[in-house]
Design a protein around this motif. Structure first.
Motif: not given
Ligand SMILES: [Zn+2]
Length: 281
Positions: A57, A60, A100, A102-103
């Protein structure tokens, strides 16, 4: 039925059955069951056409995997009036956004890595802070999952202040995914589900038109990887889809009279012109 009486002793009870009943006339499965089963079958088959591709990513720095269609799968069969591609086996447009987990940073795969430090900061502030990270790892992206990914890409594009053309292109592609959802779900034409998806598609086509019209007067080419004549043709198709036939015909005549327009686009422009003529009759 007396002729079977006595079989109860062997555990078989056929007294209520009709010896000459026509089994082929008995109801099989309901249309609704059939609709669901066909959807499920297609989704099951789609799993084999995909691979997991690794990404880092740019927002992040985490590693993650995203589903993509195998290189040799999904042959182009045809295009809709607004250049939406139709593939056999799998609707590739569903897989064109990378997100992504995660973020929450999301973008079209072609420009996923084009994120400036300033933009990354904006994404972290406006998206990542409230984004709930996704842990599940699906086998396919359903239409609803794909629509959510496009919504995230559009939210990211807005936060980053990307060009009108990029936002317009995302709206157009999301409209294509919604059209795909309508075809895939195959609800009866007069059902509320069809009405809902058509309204959503129309809203996106309206935004795509607004964005491309704005981009046409303020940006230079290529736009989202497309030359002027392709974008002008898309604009003509979007005018048509937004029922503005006069502007559509004006764009078509410009495309047809220009020596620069490639023959493929000219043919599409002529087809669109014929379509309007036949509808006016
Ligand atoms: Zn990230």
């Amino acid at each position: 039925m007396g002729i079977f009486s006595g079989l109860e002793g062997l555990g078989i009870d056929l007294k209520e059955q009709d010896l000459f009943a026509d089994k082929s006339k008995e109801p099989k499965i309901s249309p609704e069951q059939q609709r669901l089963e066909e959807m499920k079958k297609k989704e099951e088959e789609e799993k084999d056409l995909l691979i997991r591709k690794s990404y880092v990513c740019p927002c992040c720095s985490k590693n993650f995997k995203s589903l993509t269609v195998k290189a040799n799968k999904g042959r182009l069969l045809d295009q809709d009036i607004d250049l939406r591609p139709r593939y056999d086996e799998v609707d590739k447009t569903k897989y064109e956004v990378v997100m992504c987990p995660e973020c929450g940073y999301a973008a079209r795969v072609q420009i996923f890595n084009e994120l400036s430090e300033k933009q990354a900061k904006l994404v972290r502030e406006k998206i990542s802070q409230s984004f709930k990270s996704k842990t599940e790892d699906p086998d396919i992206y359903t239409y609803d999952e794909s629509i959510m990914r496009y919504q995230m890409a559009l939210a990211n594009a807005m936060v980053r202040g990307l060009k009108s053309s990029e936002k317009a292109f995302l709206c157009l592609k999301m409209a294509w995914v919604i059209r795909g959802k309508k075809e895939h779900e195959n609800f009866p034409a007069d059902s509320p589900e069809v009405k809902k998806t058509e309204e959503m598609e129309q809203e996106l086509l309206k935004n795509a038109l607004e964005g491309f019209a704005k981009a046409r007067s303020s940006e230079s080419f290529p736009m989202c990887g497309m030359d002027q004549y392709t974008v002008d043709y898309i604009l003509a198709a979007l005018f048509y889809e937004n029922h503005d036939y006069n502007r559509c015909l004006h764009m078509i005549s410009e495309l047809l009279t220009s020596q620069m327009t490639n023959p493929r686009i000219k043919e599409k422009a002529r087809n669109l012109k014929d379509l309007i003529a036949s509808e006016k009759k």
